[in-house]
Structures are given as C-alpha cells and as structure tokens.
Design a protein around this motif. Structure first.
Motif, PDB file in Angstrom:
ATOM      1  N   VAL A 131       0.814  -1.213   0.000  1.00  0.00           N
ATOM      2  CA  VAL A 131       0.000   0.000   0.000  1.00  0.00           C
ATOM      3  C   VAL A 131       0.846   1.261   0.000  1.00  0.00           C
ATOM      4  O   VAL A 131       0.514   2.237  -0.672  1.00  0.00           O
ATOM      5  CB  VAL A 131      -0.939  -0.011   1.232  1.00  0.00           C
ATOM      6  N   ASP A 132       1.969   1.241   0.730  1.00  0.00           N
ATOM      7  CA  ASP A 132       2.756   2.474   0.855  1.00  0.00           C
ATOM      8  C   ASP A 132       4.023   2.461  -0.005  1.00  0.00           C
ATOM      9  O   ASP A 132       4.983   3.156   0.307  1.00  0.00           O
ATOM     10  CB  ASP A 132       3.076   2.798   2.328  1.00  0.00           C
ATOM     11  N   GLU A 137       8.715   4.717  -5.744  1.00  0.00           N
ATOM     12  CA  GLU A 137       9.623   3.984  -4.856  1.00  0.00           C
ATOM     13  C   GLU A 137       9.686   2.500  -5.201  1.00  0.00           C
ATOM     14  O   GLU A 137      10.253   1.705  -4.463  1.00  0.00           O
ATOM     15  CB  GLU A 137       9.155   4.136  -3.390  1.00  0.00           C
TER      16      GLU A 137
ATOM     17  N   GLN B  18      14.253  13.136  -5.811  1.00  0.00           N
ATOM     18  CA  GLN B  18      13.331  12.097  -5.327  1.00  0.00           C
ATOM     19  C   GLN B  18      13.018  12.259  -3.838  1.00  0.00           C
ATOM     20  O   GLN B  18      12.365  11.403  -3.240  1.00  0.00           O
ATOM     21  CB  GLN B  18      13.921  10.700  -5.573  1.00  0.00           C
ATOM     22  N   ARG B  20      15.280  12.307  -1.461  1.00  0.00           N
ATOM     23  CA  ARG B  20      16.164  11.445  -0.682  1.00  0.00           C
ATOM     24  C   ARG B  20      17.270  12.249  -0.028  1.00  0.00           C
ATOM     25  O   ARG B  20      17.857  13.136  -0.644  1.00  0.00           O
ATOM     26  CB  ARG B  20      16.812  10.411  -1.602  1.00  0.00           C
ATOM     27  N   GLY B  26      12.337  10.022   0.970  1.00  0.00           N
ATOM     28  CA  GLY B  26      11.503   9.365  -0.041  1.00  0.00           C
ATOM     29  C   GLY B  26      10.022   9.681   0.128  1.00  0.00           C
ATOM     30  O   GLY B  26       9.636  10.566   0.915  1.00  0.00           O
ATOM     31  N   ARG B  27       9.214   8.960  -0.662  1.00  0.00           N
ATOM     32  CA  ARG B  27       7.769   9.227  -0.680  1.00  0.00           C
ATOM     33  C   ARG B  27       7.012   7.912  -0.626  1.00  0.00           C
ATOM     34  O   ARG B  27       6.544   7.423  -1.645  1.00  0.00           O
ATOM     35  CB  ARG B  27       7.394   9.983  -1.957  1.00  0.00           C
ATOM     36  N   TYR B  28       6.907   7.327   0.545  1.00  0.00           N
ATOM     37  CA  TYR B  28       6.259   6.026   0.706  1.00  0.00           C
ATOM     38  C   TYR B  28       4.807   6.238   1.139  1.00  0.00           C
ATOM     39  O   TYR B  28       4.481   6.127   2.316  1.00  0.00           O
ATOM     40  CB  TYR B  28       7.016   5.182   1.728  1.00  0.00           C
ATOM     41  N   VAL B  29       3.977   6.612   0.164  1.00  0.00           N
ATOM     42  CA  VAL B  29       2.575   6.894   0.479  1.00  0.00           C
ATOM     43  C   VAL B  29       1.671   6.145  -0.495  1.00  0.00           C
ATOM     44  O   VAL B  29       2.088   5.782  -1.588  1.00  0.00           O
ATOM     45  CB  VAL B  29       2.257   8.401   0.391  1.00  0.00           C
ATOM     46  N   PRO B  30       0.417   5.935  -0.085  1.00  0.00           N
ATOM     47  CA  PRO B  30      -0.526   5.305  -0.997  1.00  0.00           C
ATOM     48  C   PRO B  30      -0.689   6.132  -2.273  1.00  0.00           C
ATOM     49  O   PRO B  30      -0.580   7.361  -2.249  1.00  0.00           O
ATOM     50  CB  PRO B  30      -1.840   5.278  -0.206  1.00  0.00           C
ATOM     51  N   GLU B  31      -0.982   5.444  -3.359  1.00  0.00           N
ATOM     52  CA  GLU B  31      -1.133   6.094  -4.661  1.00  0.00           C
ATOM     53  C   GLU B  31      -2.136   7.248  -4.614  1.00  0.00           C
ATOM     54  O   GLU B  31      -1.929   8.289  -5.261  1.00  0.00           O
ATOM     55  CB  GLU B  31      -1.547   5.058  -5.709  1.00  0.00           C
ATOM     56  N   MET B  34      -0.337  10.331  -3.919  1.00  0.00           N
ATOM     57  CA  MET B  34       0.848  10.699  -4.718  1.00  0.00           C
ATOM     58  C   MET B  34       0.655  11.945  -5.573  1.00  0.00           C
ATOM     59  O   MET B  34       1.516  12.830  -5.569  1.00  0.00           O
ATOM     60  CB  MET B  34       1.250   9.518  -5.605  1.00  0.00           C
ATOM     61  N   PRO B  35      -0.480  12.086  -6.294  1.00  0.00           N
ATOM     62  CA  PRO B  35      -0.645  13.314  -7.093  1.00  0.00           C
ATOM     63  C   PRO B  35      -0.612  14.560  -6.208  1.00  0.00           C
ATOM     64  O   PRO B  35      -0.051  15.594  -6.583  1.00  0.00           O
ATOM     65  CB  PRO B  35      -2.025  13.135  -7.740  1.00  0.00           C
ATOM     66  N   HIS B  38       2.944  15.392  -5.222  1.00  0.00           N
ATOM     67  CA  HIS B  38       3.623  16.107  -6.311  1.00  0.00           C
ATOM     68  C   HIS B  38       3.162  17.563  -6.385  1.00  0.00           C
ATOM     69  O   HIS B  38       3.968  18.464  -6.604  1.00  0.00           O
ATOM     70  CB  HIS B  38       3.352  15.410  -7.654  1.00  0.00           C
ATOM     71  N   VAL B 291      10.594   2.054   7.049  1.00  0.00           N
ATOM     72  CA  VAL B 291       9.648   3.002   6.458  1.00  0.00           C
ATOM     73  C   VAL B 291       8.402   3.121   7.316  1.00  0.00           C
ATOM     74  O   VAL B 291       7.770   2.123   7.661  1.00  0.00           O
ATOM     75  CB  VAL B 291       9.254   2.568   5.031  1.00  0.00           C
ATOM     76  N   GLY B 294       5.545   7.504   5.484  1.00  0.00           N
ATOM     77  CA  GLY B 294       5.967   8.114   4.234  1.00  0.00           C
ATOM     78  C   GLY B 294       7.449   8.279   4.013  1.00  0.00           C
ATOM     79  O   GLY B 294       7.861   8.697   2.947  1.00  0.00           O
ATOM     80  N   MET B 296      11.718   6.856   4.756  1.00  0.00           N
ATOM     81  CA  MET B 296      12.711   5.917   5.266  1.00  0.00           C
ATOM     82  C   MET B 296      13.522   6.649   6.311  1.00  0.00           C
ATOM     83  O   MET B 296      14.115   7.698   6.044  1.00  0.00           O
ATOM     84  CB  MET B 296      13.601   5.466   4.105  1.00  0.00           C
TER      85      MET B 296
END
Lengths: 277, 342
Positions: A131-132, A137, B18, B20, B26-31, B34-35, B38, B291, B294, B296
């Motif tokens: 999910v994340d 990534e 990115q 980092r 980073g960007r560890y989020v649900p899709e 994501m928009p 950005h 992670v 969102g 690392m």
C-alpha cells in the motif's frame, strides 16, 4: 509458475465470461490455525483469487475493520514468516488459486526485498500489493519480484490521471487493481456507475484485467461492480465476519466462508442476470 | 542501500529530486496521495523561490511569532559546569511557547497559496497542535488535530488551549493511542479528503517534501543562533546541542551549521529507563532504518519490522552517556559518529 498462475486464472474466467471474485483475509486472524482453515476453505467457497494480508502495526490506509484484524493477528504472534508458512501449507492442497500478498513496506524492508521475494515465491505466493510503495519507490521491489517471476500490483486510484496510469502500469503485472474510492478500506461505498469509466481507463492503460476493491460490502454491490470490471475484491466485510463471529461465539471459519459464498455467487451470476434482465 | 555521493561534507544539496537524503527520506505513500504530494512539492518549490512568499513569512515571524528569539547567556549554568560558555536559544518565548510555530507559519502560508480550505495536524505532547490551532485561528481556517487518547489524558492543558482556539481535537484510540497512531489517523483523514485538505506535519518526518519544508522553516533558529553567536562572541560556537524527538528543532538549529567543520553538533535522544532496556525513545541510537509515515528513517521496531512504541516519561532524562551526534538522514545522510566521536 507464479505469474503464470494469475494469468491462467484470468484466462479461464474470461473464457467463462465472468468476473473474478477476489477474497481478502488477514493472515492469522483470529489465530494461525483458524486463519489457515479459512484460507484452505476459500476456493471451495467461491474465491477465484486470494488476497492475503500480512499484518502491520501501523496500517495507514486501512479503516477500522482491517486495522482491528491486523491487531488480532499480531496479538496472536502472527508474522511475515508465518504468513509465508501458511501459504506453503495452503499450496499442499491447492496449486491453482493465485495468492496475492497485501501489506505495508516496513516488514518487507526489514526482511530485505530479495530474501522476501525468494521466500514468498518458494512458499507459493504469486503477487504482492504494498500500500505504501507508489511507483516512485517501486523499482527495487519490482526488480526483486521480477527475479522470482512474481507480480507486483501497483494500485490505481480515483486520483490517478492518465499520465500516472502509464507510470503505474510500467511495473504492474498479473492484474490491475483499481481502488474505487479516495479513502481508507471499508468506509466509503463504491458506486459501479462511477467506477465503470475508470475501469476502462485502467484497462486501456494496462492491457490487463482490472479488479476493483475498497468499498464493496454486499452481494448486490459486488454484482453491480462485476458487471463493469474483471474482478471484485472484498476485504473489510470479510474480516468483520471474523470479529462478529468472535463476539457472538460462533465458528469463525463457517461464518467467513458463508459470506464468501454469498458474495461469490453474486459475482458469478452478475452478468447472466444482466443479460436476462 | 548505497548512499549517493555528493561532495563530501556538503549537505546543502539534500534532498535530491526524489526527496532522498542519501538512503533516507523518499515518498512512501498510498497512490491516492501521490498526485497531491507532487502538487505540494511543486507549490513548495514555487513558494521557496518567490521573494513575496519569503517576505510575507518573514513579516509574520517578526510581528506575530515574535522573532528573533533571544540567545541568552546562562551565566550560572556556565559557572556550575565550569567549562564551555553556555548559551540558551529561547524558543519557548515564541508565541504559543515553542519552536513549532516557525514551521506552522510557513506551512499555513503555503496552504493558503494552494487554496486549501481545511487543515489537519497530528500532535504528541500538544505543542504542534497548539501552534497549528493558533495559525488556523489567525487565518480563519478550520483545524482538526489528531492526538493519541493516551496523550489527550496526559496533556489536558494543551487540549484545552486547542479547543479554546477553535480546533477540534480528535482523540485517537487505534493502535497504541499515541503520536504514531495520531499520525496514522491524520494520514487516513488526508487520503479521504484529498481535494480540500492540507496536512500540516509538525516534525522532520513524513513524505517528501515535508522533511525539507520543516527543515527550511525551522532553520530560522540556526540562522539566528549563528548571527547572535557572532555578535556576542565574534566567532561560531564550538558545539550546538539539541534534543531529538521527531527532529524538527534539532534540524532547525543544526542545518545552518552543517557545513561548518569546526562546529560539533550533538543530538540528544531521550533514553527513558536506559538504552539497555526497550523503554526509551531513542530511534537513532536504539532503532534501525525502515519506512513509516511516508519516509525511510530510523525507527523503533521489533525483529519482524513491527513498529514499537516510544517510551515517554513525564520528565525525560537526557542520556549523558549516549550524547553523540548521530542524526541520521532527517538532518544529513550517513553515520556522523566518526566525525563527531570524541
């Protein structure tokens, strides 16, 4: 073997002219033995594809039902290792039903992507949803899964425009998963009429079968979505059956599988009914 | 996990495109998000480069927050220890009583610029919640603060202040009912209300560009310390010490000194009942990379990668034994222990 299992299942469903019923359960909910019993019973109850959640302490995209399912499993000592062991045991009785693991990044990072992919493929898992981990990534994980012929399924959502759908599908195989509502699992309800054009967009971008999940709770809604998509995913409504059965001291497995049966029947007959109407 | 190699000891280049900081960030989020992430990144890039935005922020920091905050020579503390001259940066004299408002002021101006009409925030002890509620009251935006139910009980005066300022405080009962769960709940709100809602993250965490924004908005602390030390002593300090929880005040005071080889930077984490126990809040000294929320970063986690709760005591003790500058990537990449080990 693994990607092949997903492709074979969807090819067979296409020949039958019906949508897939995808059942999500949390591994080890409410405990390992019962969880395994449920898993083994899913194909017989009508699940065409299984999504198996591996529990995480901080599931940021889940609504209360799946949050609680994860906590129940963790409380009974469920781990990623035991989840893979459960798949191995399932594979002793079923070699054809695809299993997609679903969860969050940290347990996978903790194990290392390469090690995870090797172990998961060896256990008999076919695909993975994280999910994340968005496309931005995803490369290291996708590379690790590719090496083991496992599918990565990146999610498409109502906020994914056509440009993002292309990015998403670059590293997606098996089937495309469309999240039907902007929100967490098990709260808002999906509307088949709203979902339909998005399914077509995702299908066009991916060339893959499109399964729709999040917000599908009843046989009626499952049938409605089955008329416009290639598969219907139900999760929260199933794990709620676990909670309900525990609350009223019923047999958990029977209750969950009975719900699966009613949802699967609705999905299987959806297009037939729509033709006769 | 090999870090990229920018010029050695130049930390101004981070984060990369990115988001980092070496291996971290980073960007560890649900899709679904994501928009929006950005969009936020683009809006922040534009604001950061816009002199009008910076002037507006600077004006509010002066006239509303009350900056600059004093750098106070602690004469008796200096005499007590008999070593270095000790100065205290008085961030508690800002409006609302902490450094948190530096970041909130920057973020609310950005949220307004983006046309967002609803603000959400997470809070632990309540300082970020109070600062968020305050800037929302100032600009007339509705504010929902997620706070663990355990923290709501522990920090009643701050809950009272937030309510007084017109914010709604949501007591979070999921998980361990503390800060990490409050942040989960705020993320769940955001993913559900993506179109009108701005998530005001209060610490050096979350997905890119949040760690960078928090760093930039809090760097006013270090910039002032730099000028104030030069004015008072005619030179830079030998060392800067900051407590590290989430890391926002630490990165704020450290960042303007990161490229100064002669300035030692010490981050101090709360050791709770000791680093030989699991009852502490020292994610960098006692945790491992992973992670969460969102990004690392260093996390307190069990051997299976499940997140464990930071142990908090009402009067945190500082760990004098482990007061090494080990700031992980929220501040700068890699292991700083070599450069700063004594």
């Amino acid at each position: 073997m693994t990607k092949a299992r997903i492709d074979a299942r969807f090819a067979a469903l296409k020949a039958e002219g019906r949508a897939a019923f995808v059942a999500y359960v949390m591994a080890g909910d409410p405990d390992y033995a019962t969880g395994l019993e449920i898993l083994k019973g899913l194909p017989g109850a009508g699940a065409d594809v299984i999504e198996l959640g591996f529990p995480f302490s901080d599931p940021m995209a889940e609504g209360p039902p799946i949050q609680r399912a994860a906590l129940r499993a963790l409380d009974k000592g469920m781990t990623l290792t035991k989840t893979l062991q459960m798949i191995s045991e399932f594979r002793q009785v079923d070699q054809t039903t695809p299993i997609i693991l679903m969860g969050y990044a940290n347990p996978l990072i903790n194990r290392g992507f390469e090690t995870f992919a090797r172990d998961a493929a060896a256990a008999g898992a076919d695909g993975l949803i994280v999910v994340d981990i968005p496309p931005e990534e995803a490369d290291p994980l996708a590379d690790a899964l590719d090496a083991e012929q496992m599918s990565l399924l990146l999610l498409s959502t109502p906020t994914s425009d056509d440009a993002r759908l292309k990015i998403i599908q670059k590293r997606t195989s098996g089937f495309a998963y469309y999240v039907s509502v902007a929100g967490v699992t098990g709260v808002k309800e999906a509307d088949a009429a709203v979902v339909a054009p998005h399914v077509q967009r995702v299908r066009a971008a991916s060339g893959l079968p499109v399964c729709v999940g999040f917000g599908i709770r009843t046989p009626e809604r499952a049938a409605a979505v089955a008329r416009v998509a290639d598969g219907v995913v139900v999760g929260s409504a199933l794990v709620e059956e676990v909670a309900e059965a525990l609350a009223v001291n019923e047999t958990v497995t029977a209750r969950v599988l009975s719900k699966v049966d009613s949802l699967a029947k609705a999905v299987r007959s959806a297009r037939v009914e729509s033709l006769t109407v | 996990m090999n870090a990229p190699t920018p010029a050695p000891n130049d930390y101004s280049a981070y984060p990369d495109a990115q988001g980092r900081f070496g291996d971290y960030g980073g960007r560890y989020v649900p899709e679904t998000l994501m928009p929006l992430v950005h969009e936020l990144d683009a809006a922040y890039r534009a604001a950061k480069a816009d002199p009008a935005f910076q002037a507006e922020l600077s004006g509010f920091l002066t006239h509303y927050v009350g900056r600059p905050s004093p750098l106070y020579f602690a004469e008796r503390l200096t005499r007590h220890y008999g070593g270095a001259k000790i100065y205290l940066k008085r961030e508690e004299l800002n409006h609302t009583g902490s450094h948190k408002i530096n970041n909130c002021m920057g973020q609310i101006l950005l949220a307004r610029r983006m046309g967002k009409t609803r603000i959400i925030a997470e809070t632990g002890a309540g300082q970020h919640g109070v600062a968020s509620a305050t800037v929302c009251a100032r600009f007339g935006l509705p504010c929902v603060v997620y706070m663990g139910a355990v923290d709501v009980e522990r920090q009643k005066p701050n809950v009272f202040r937030m309510n007084l300022l017109g914010a709604r405080v949501e007591a979070v009962t999921s998980g361990s009912a503390t800060l990490k769960d409050a942040m989960n709940e705020a993320l769940r709100d955001w993913v559900t209300n993506v179109h009108d809602t701005y998530y005001m993250i209060g610490t050096a965490a979350g997905m890119h560009p949040y760690p960078e924004m928090v760093r930039d908005f809090q760097s006013v602390i270090g910039k002032e310390v730099r000028e104030q030390t030069l004015a008072a002593e005619g030179r830079l300090p030998d060392a800067v010490v900051a407590c590290v929880g989430g890391g926002s005040n630490a990165i704020g005071i450290f960042h303007p000194f990161l490229n100064d080889e002669g300035v030692r930077l010490y981050g101090v984490e709360a050791a709770g009942e000791g680093m030989d126990t699991d009852r502490h809040a020292a994610a960098i000294n006692g945790g491992r990379p992973g992670v969460l929320h969102g990004n690392m970063t260093y996390l307190l986690q069990d051997p299976e990668g499940q997140i464990t709760e930071a142990h908090s005591i009402s009067r945190p003790r500082l760990s004098r034994h482990r007061a090494r500058a080990f700031l992980a990537a929220r501040c700068r990449p890699g292991d700083l222990s070599d450069r700063h080990r004594r």
